[in-house]
Design a protein around this motif. Structure first.
Motif, PDB file in Angstrom:
ATOM      1  N   THR A  88       6.131   1.648   3.146  1.00 28.61           N
ATOM      2  CA  THR A  88       4.541   1.135   2.906  1.00 28.61           C
ATOM      3  C   THR A  88       4.060   1.488   1.557  1.00 28.61           C
ATOM      4  OG1 THR A  88       3.472   2.758   3.947  1.00 28.61           O
ATOM      5  CG2 THR A  88       3.977   1.135   5.287  1.00 28.61           C
ATOM      6  N   TRP A 125       0.520   1.780  -1.472  1.00 28.50           N
ATOM      7  CA  TRP A 125      -0.441   2.757  -1.463  1.00 28.50           C
ATOM      8  C   TRP A 125      -1.893   2.155  -1.314  1.00 28.50           C
ATOM      9  CZ3 TRP A 125      -3.178   0.648  -5.239  1.00 28.50           C
ATOM     10  CH2 TRP A 125      -2.083  -0.375  -6.220  1.00 28.50           C
ATOM     11  N   ARG A 154       0.649  -2.381  10.815  1.00 28.91           N
ATOM     12  CA  ARG A 154       1.118  -3.764  11.151  1.00 28.91           C
ATOM     13  C   ARG A 154       2.619  -3.419  11.252  1.00 28.91           C
ATOM     14  NH1 ARG A 154      -1.109  -7.384   6.385  1.00 28.91           N
ATOM     15  NH2 ARG A 154       0.966  -6.823   5.371  1.00 28.91           N
ATOM     16  N   LYS A 186       8.056   5.823   5.886  1.00 26.29           N
ATOM     17  CA  LYS A 186       7.896   6.651   4.549  1.00 26.29           C
ATOM     18  C   LYS A 186       6.840   6.031   3.789  1.00 26.29           C
ATOM     19  CE  LYS A 186       8.726   5.663   0.508  1.00 26.29           C
ATOM     20  NZ  LYS A 186       7.668   6.388  -0.247  1.00 26.29           N
ATOM     21  N   SER A 200      15.868   6.663   1.721  1.00 27.17           N
ATOM     22  CA  SER A 200      16.229   5.183   2.267  1.00 27.17           C
ATOM     23  C   SER A 200      17.506   4.806   2.543  1.00 27.17           C
ATOM     24  CB  SER A 200      15.160   4.193   1.910  1.00 27.17           C
ATOM     25  OG  SER A 200      15.352   3.871   0.532  1.00 27.17           O
ATOM     26  N   PHE A 209       9.591  -3.600   4.916  1.00 24.95           N
ATOM     27  CA  PHE A 209       9.239  -3.077   3.512  1.00 24.95           C
ATOM     28  C   PHE A 209       7.915  -4.038   2.966  1.00 24.95           C
ATOM     29  CE2 PHE A 209       9.149  -3.642  -1.020  1.00 24.95           C
ATOM     30  CZ  PHE A 209       8.826  -2.267  -1.408  1.00 24.95           C
ATOM     31  N   THR A 210       6.898  -3.364   2.763  1.00 22.43           N
ATOM     32  CA  THR A 210       5.736  -3.735   2.046  1.00 22.43           C
ATOM     33  C   THR A 210       5.609  -3.194   0.744  1.00 22.43           C
ATOM     34  OG1 THR A 210       4.521  -4.370   3.972  1.00 22.43           O
ATOM     35  CG2 THR A 210       3.299  -4.352   2.071  1.00 22.43           C
ATOM     36  N   GLY A 211       5.899  -4.006  -0.356  1.00 24.06           N
ATOM     37  CA  GLY A 211       5.854  -3.302  -1.781  1.00 24.06           C
ATOM     38  C   GLY A 211       6.119  -4.491  -2.935  1.00 24.06           C
ATOM     39  N   SER A 212       6.710  -3.886  -3.773  1.00 25.44           N
ATOM     40  CA  SER A 212       6.857  -4.763  -5.033  1.00 25.44           C
ATOM     41  C   SER A 212       8.106  -5.537  -4.756  1.00 25.44           C
ATOM     42  CB  SER A 212       6.911  -4.249  -6.231  1.00 25.44           C
ATOM     43  OG  SER A 212       8.027  -3.093  -6.202  1.00 25.44           O
ATOM     44  N   GLU A 224       7.542  -7.889   3.041  1.00 22.43           N
ATOM     45  CA  GLU A 224       6.181  -8.403   2.636  1.00 22.43           C
ATOM     46  C   GLU A 224       5.893  -8.007   0.971  1.00 22.43           C
ATOM     47  OE1 GLU A 224       4.016  -9.970   4.460  1.00 22.43           O
ATOM     48  OE2 GLU A 224       5.079  -9.645   6.486  1.00 22.43           O
ATOM     49  N   LEU A 225       6.180  -8.798   0.034  1.00 20.00           N
ATOM     50  CA  LEU A 225       6.381  -8.550  -1.370  1.00 20.00           C
ATOM     51  C   LEU A 225       5.016  -9.183  -2.150  1.00 20.00           C
ATOM     52  CD1 LEU A 225       9.893  -9.236  -1.604  1.00 20.00           C
ATOM     53  CD2 LEU A 225       8.781  -7.237  -0.958  1.00 20.00           C
ATOM     54  N   GLY A 226       5.287  -9.154  -3.415  1.00 13.82           N
ATOM     55  CA  GLY A 226       4.089  -9.142  -4.284  1.00 13.82           C
ATOM     56  C   GLY A 226       3.629 -10.484  -3.993  1.00 13.82           C
ATOM     57  N   CYS A 252      -2.259  -7.431  -2.393  1.00  9.74           N
ATOM     58  CA  CYS A 252      -1.286  -8.442  -2.516  1.00  9.74           C
ATOM     59  C   CYS A 252      -1.883  -9.793  -2.462  1.00  9.74           C
ATOM     60  CB  CYS A 252      -0.202  -8.245  -1.714  1.00  9.74           C
ATOM     61  SG  CYS A 252      -0.690  -8.130   0.010  1.00  9.74           S
ATOM     62  N   GLU A 269       1.200 -10.431 -11.328  1.00 12.03           N
ATOM     63  CA  GLU A 269       0.229  -9.788 -10.452  1.00 12.03           C
ATOM     64  C   GLU A 269      -0.514  -8.831 -11.290  1.00 12.03           C
ATOM     65  OE1 GLU A 269       2.101  -7.723  -7.277  1.00 12.03           O
ATOM     66  OE2 GLU A 269       0.684  -8.550  -5.733  1.00 12.03           O
ATOM     67  N   PHE A 292       1.168 -12.728   9.126  1.00  8.34           N
ATOM     68  CA  PHE A 292       0.823 -12.619   7.539  1.00  8.34           C
ATOM     69  C   PHE A 292       2.146 -12.462   6.962  1.00  8.34           C
ATOM     70  CE2 PHE A 292       0.034  -9.976   3.921  1.00  8.34           C
ATOM     71  CZ  PHE A 292      -1.365 -10.120   3.663  1.00  8.34           C
TER      72      PHE A 292
HETATM   73  P1  NAD Z   1       6.428  -0.435  -4.755  1.00  7.14           P
HETATM   74  O1  NAD Z   1       7.568  -1.245  -4.649  1.00  7.14           O
HETATM   75  O2  NAD Z   1       6.595   0.434  -6.125  1.00  7.14           O
HETATM   76  O3  NAD Z   1       6.477   0.785  -3.711  1.00  7.14           O
HETATM   77  C1  NAD Z   1       6.273   0.468  -2.376  1.00  7.14           C
HETATM   78  C2  NAD Z   1       6.972   1.554  -1.596  1.00  7.14           C
HETATM   79  O4  NAD Z   1       8.423   1.520  -1.609  1.00  7.14           O
HETATM   80  C3  NAD Z   1       6.443   3.010  -1.668  1.00  7.14           C
HETATM   81  O5  NAD Z   1       6.423   3.849  -0.612  1.00  7.14           O
HETATM   82  C4  NAD Z   1       7.566   3.649  -2.708  1.00  7.14           C
HETATM   83  O6  NAD Z   1       7.529   4.857  -2.567  1.00  7.14           O
HETATM   84  C5  NAD Z   1       8.880   2.824  -2.165  1.00  7.14           C
HETATM   85  N1  NAD Z   1       9.803   2.924  -3.170  1.00  7.14           N
HETATM   86  C6  NAD Z   1       9.840   2.490  -4.486  1.00  7.14           C
HETATM   87  N2  NAD Z   1      10.898   2.397  -4.968  1.00  7.14           N
HETATM   88  C7  NAD Z   1      11.762   2.608  -3.963  1.00  7.14           C
HETATM   89  C8  NAD Z   1      13.383   2.807  -3.672  1.00  7.14           C
HETATM   90  N3  NAD Z   1      14.210   2.146  -4.769  1.00  7.14           N
HETATM   91  N4  NAD Z   1      13.968   2.721  -2.687  1.00  7.14           N
HETATM   92  C9  NAD Z   1      13.163   2.856  -1.345  1.00  7.14           C
HETATM   93  N5  NAD Z   1      11.801   2.758  -1.547  1.00  7.14           N
HETATM   94  C10 NAD Z   1      11.084   2.931  -2.734  1.00  7.14           C
HETATM   95  O7  NAD Z   1       4.959  -0.995  -4.608  1.00  7.14           O
HETATM   96  P2  NAD Z   1       3.542  -0.558  -4.851  1.00  7.14           P
HETATM   97  O8  NAD Z   1       3.304  -0.355  -6.298  1.00  7.14           O
HETATM   98  O9  NAD Z   1       3.442   0.732  -3.962  1.00  7.14           O
HETATM   99  O10 NAD Z   1       2.558  -1.484  -4.291  1.00  7.14           O
HETATM  100  C11 NAD Z   1       2.200  -2.583  -4.964  1.00  7.14           C
HETATM  101  C12 NAD Z   1       3.170  -4.003  -4.484  1.00  7.14           C
HETATM  102  O11 NAD Z   1       3.008  -4.014  -3.131  1.00  7.14           O
HETATM  103  C13 NAD Z   1       2.306  -4.871  -5.238  1.00  7.14           C
HETATM  104  O12 NAD Z   1       3.558  -5.683  -5.851  1.00  7.14           O
HETATM  105  C14 NAD Z   1       1.903  -5.756  -3.921  1.00  7.14           C
HETATM  106  O13 NAD Z   1       1.617  -7.125  -4.202  1.00  7.14           O
HETATM  107  C15 NAD Z   1       2.859  -5.480  -2.824  1.00  7.14           C
HETATM  108  N6  NAD Z   1       2.364  -5.635  -1.364  1.00  7.14           N
HETATM  109  C16 NAD Z   1       2.538  -6.533  -0.662  1.00  7.14           C
HETATM  110  C17 NAD Z   1       1.990  -6.674   0.396  1.00  7.14           C
HETATM  111  C18 NAD Z   1       2.438  -7.864   1.228  1.00  7.14           C
HETATM  112  O14 NAD Z   1       2.035  -7.855   2.568  1.00  7.14           O
HETATM  113  N7  NAD Z   1       3.192  -8.868   0.808  1.00  7.14           N
HETATM  114  C19 NAD Z   1       0.740  -5.805   0.840  1.00  7.14           C
HETATM  115  C20 NAD Z   1       0.605  -4.804   0.165  1.00  7.14           C
HETATM  116  C21 NAD Z   1       1.082  -4.642  -1.047  1.00  7.14           C
END
Ligand code: NAD
Length: 489
Positions: A160, A162, A171, A186, A226, A240-243, A264-266, A298, A395, A461
Motif C-alpha cells: 500500500t 502513503w 480496502r 506491507k 515482496s 497493489f496500490t501505488g505507482s 490500483e495504479l496512478g 490518485c 500525475e 474503485f
Molecule cells: P510507490 O509505487 O512508490 O509505492 C507504493 C508501495 O509500493 C509502497 O509501499 C512502496 O514501499 C512499495 N514499493 C516500492 N517499490 C517496490 C518494489 N520494487 N517492490 C515492491 N514494493 C515496492 O507509490 P507511492 O509513491 O507510495 O504512491 C503514489 C502512487 O500511488 C501514485 O502514482 C498514485 O496515483 C498511486 N495511487 C493509486 C491509487 C489507486 O487506487 N489507483 C490510490 C492511491 C495511490
C-alpha cells in the motif's frame, strides 16, 4: 532481538513500533529498524522494526495455518468479527487521526475523515461476508446441473502507498477477510504507524486461534521482501496500490507463480467544464477533486479543461477559493493544507510547475517553494498551460491546478481522454445532453458527473489503461479474493 525503538510523545503512547506477525508483536529478526518522519517538521517521530525476508516468511507460515481455521468460521461469524473491528476503529478515531497527521502530514480534519471513510470498508465487507455469490442452473443439454460456487483465493500480499495510509489497506484487508483469505500487508515506508495501530486493534478483536490472519510488515526492503513472498507457492495473490512502474514490475514478478493480482495504479484525472455548467457547483467540486488530501490523491483532478467562454471566470473563482487555503502543520487548528510527504515529492511538484512556467504557463497564485523546515508547497493555479507541458502528462500529486481551455465539449472530452491513464474523470454540464455525453465518452474506470467526490465503499474503485485493473469496494471487491469453482452434478 530487542532493538530499541523510539516514539514521539506526540503520538498515542500505545502506538506499536514492532512487526505484527499475526496477532503477535515482535522486533525484526535482524533487529533492524528505520525512522519515520513528520513531513511538517522533518523530525523523526518513531523508529519501527524493519522486516526482512525471514520475518515475511514467518508471517506467510502463520497465514497458511490461519487460513484453515478461518475457513471453518461461519460467514455470519466472520461478519460479526468484521463489525467489531469497525466499532473498535471508530472508538480509536482520534488516535488514528493523530498518527496519520503526524506521519503523513494531512490536516487533522482530513485525517478524521480518513478514519471514517476507510472504516466503512469493514462495515461494507462485514455485510458482504454473508453474500458470497453463486449460481445453480440446469445444463442446456438436460444431462445434469451446473453448480457454481466460490472458494477463497488463499494467502494475499497487499502493498500500500502513503497517501491514504488507512484507506488503501482497509480496502484490501476487509474484503480479504470476508472472503476467507489471510493477508500480509506491507505499508509504505513513509507511513507504517497507522497500520501498526490497526494491527493492534485487529489483535484485540480477532481470537487467538486465527492469529496469522493479518500481518503488518513495515520494511525498507520492499522489493526483496515482496519478491521472496511472491516466489513462495503458498502465496496466491498480490494486490497493489501505488505507482504504475512498480505495479508493472509486480505483475511481471507474479507471472512465475501465476498469482492472481489487482493493480490500483496512478492517474491523471481530467475535469471537463462545459459552457452550460453550474459554476457554483463546478467550483465547489473542483476544490474537492483538487484539494482533497492536498492533491496527493490518485483520483485528484490533474487537468481542468474549461470551455473558453467561461474559463476566465472559472480561473478567477477557483483562485479565490484556493486563496482561502491555510498551509501549515496539520496539527494546528485551522490548517487546511499540510506538507507534501517527502522533500523529493515536493521538489518534483516544484519542477513540474517551473518547467510549465518556462514554457509559457502563467502563475495566478502560488508557484514558489517556501524556505524553512517542512516539505511544504503552496496552493497554486496555473493558466494558459501549453499542451505539451509535462505537468499535463504526469500525475502532479500536489496542490496545483492547471487550467486549459476548449472550444466545445467534443474537443474537451477528446483532450481529457488523451492520456495513457484512466482512473477517474470528472465532467460538468447542466443539460441532460451534455451530462450524458460526458458520462458516455469520458474514458476512465470512474466518472463523476457534476460531482467532485466519487469514492464510496459500496462502489467499485479502479482504473483502466495504465491505471491498472481490478476493483476494490462494491460487490466486485470481494470477487477479487474468490476463485470460481464449477461442480457438475
Ligand atoms: P510507490 O509505487 O512508490 O509505492 C507504493 C508501495 O509500493 C509502497 O509501499 C512502496 O514501499 C512499495 N514499493 C516500492 N517499490 C517496490 C518494489 N520494487 N517492490 C515492491 N514494493 C515496492 O507509490 P507511492 O509513491 O507510495 O504512491 C503514489 C502512487 O500511488 C501514485 O502514482 C498514485 O496515483 C498511486 N495511487 C493509486 C491509487 C489507486 O487506487 N489507483 C490510490 C492511491 C495511490
Amino acid at each position: 532481538m530487542g532493538a530499541v525503538t523510539h516514539l514521539s510523545t506526540l503520538l498515542p503512547s500505545t502506538t506499536p513500533t514492532d512487526l505484527w506477525i499475526g496477532t503477535h508483536l515482535r522486533p525484526a529478526r535482524s533487529g533492524a529498524t528505520f525512522g519515520v518522519h513528520n513531513p511538517a517538521t522533518e523530525e523523526v517521530i518513531a523508529t519501527v522494526a524493519d522486516a526482512g525476508v525471514e520475518d515475511a516468511l514467518d508471517a506467510l507460515a502463520a497465514a497458511t495455518q490461519a487460513q484453515q481455521a478461518w475457513a471453518e468460521v461461519a460467514p455470519r461469524e466472520k461478519s460479526r468479527l468484521l463489525s467489531e473491528v469497525f466499532h473498535a476503529v471508530q472508538e480509536h478515531r482520534e488516535d488514528f487521526a493523530r498518527i496519520m497527521t503526524l506521519e503523513m502530514g494531512k490536516p487533522l480534519v482530513e485525517s478524521r475523515g480518513e478514519v471514517d471513510y476507510p472504516n466503512e470498508y469493514f462495515r461494507w465487507f462485514a455485510e458482504e461476508a454473508v453474500r458470497w455469490p453463486g449460481r445453480f442452473q440446469q445444463a442446456p443439454s438436460g444431462s445434469g446441473s451446473i453448480l457454481v460456487t466460490r472458494t477463497p483465493v488463499g494467502p494475499v500480499l497487499a502493498i500500500t502507498p502513503w497517501n491514504f495510509p488507512l484507506a488503501m489497506a482497509t480496502r484490501k484487508i476487509a474484503p480479504a477477510l470476508a472472503a476467507g483469505c489471510p493477508i500480509l500487508v506491507k505499508p509504505a515506508t513513509e507511513t507504517p504507524l497507522t497500520l501498526l495501530f490497526l494491527g493492534k486493534i485487529l489483535s484485540e478483536v480477532l481470537p487467538e486461534e486465527y492469529s496469522g490472519l493479518v500481518s503488518i510488515l513495515p520494511t525498507t526492503k520492499a522489493s526483496e521482501v515482496s519478491s521472496a513472498l511472491m516466489a513462495d507457492s503458498r502465496l496466491r495473490k498480490v494486490t497493489f496500490t501505488g505507482s504504475t512502474p512498480v505495479g508493472k514490475e509486480l505483475v511481471r514478478q507474479s507471472a512465475d507463480n501465476l498469482l492472481r493480482h489487482s493493480m490500483e495504479l496512478g492517474g491523471n484525472a481530467p475535469f471537463v467544464v462545459a459552457e452550460d455548467a453550474d459554476m457554483d457547483l463546478a467550483i465547489q467540486a473542483a476544490m474537492q477533486a483538487k484539494m482533497r488530501n492536498g492533491g496527493e490523491a490518485c483520483i485528484a483532478a490533474n487537468r481542468f479543461i474549461v470551455h473558453e467562454a467561461i474559463a476566465e471566470e472559472f480561473g478567477q473563482r477557483l483562485s479565490a477559493e484556493m486563496g482561502k487555503i491555510r498551509c501549515g502543520n496539520g496539527l494546528d487548528e485551522g490548517v487546511t493544507l499540510g506538507p507534501m510527504i517527502t522533500r523529493k515529492q515536493r521538489d518534483k511538484i516544484a519542477s513540474l510547475v517551473d518547467e510549465a512556467v518556462e514554457q509559457g504557463a502563467q502563475v495566478v497564485m502560488g508557484g514558489n517553494k517556501p524556505e524553512g523546515r517542512g516539505w511544504f508547497y503552496p496552493a497554486t493555479v496555473l493558466v494558459n498551460v501549453p499542451e505539451g507541458a509535462r505537468i499535463l502528462r504526469e500525475e502532479i500529486f500536489g496542490p496545483v491546478a492547471t487550467i486549459t481551455t476548449c472550444e466545445n465539449l467534443e474537443e474537451g472530452v477528446a483532450r481529457a481522454n488523451d492520456t495513457e491513464f484512466g482512473l477517474a474523470a470528472y465532467g460538468f454540464s447542466s443539460s441532460l445532453d451534455g451530462a450524458r455525453y460526458l458520462a458516455q465518452n469520458l474514458r476512465a474506470g470512474m466518472v463523476g458527473i457534476n460531482r467532485g467526490a466519487i469514492s464510496d465503499p459500496a462502489a467499485p474503485f479502479g482504473g483502466i489503461k495504465q491505471s491498472g485493473f481490478g476493483r476494490e469496494g462494491g460487490t466486485e471487491g470481494i470477487e477479487a479474493y474468490l476463485d470460481t469453482r464449477y461442480i457438475a452434478l
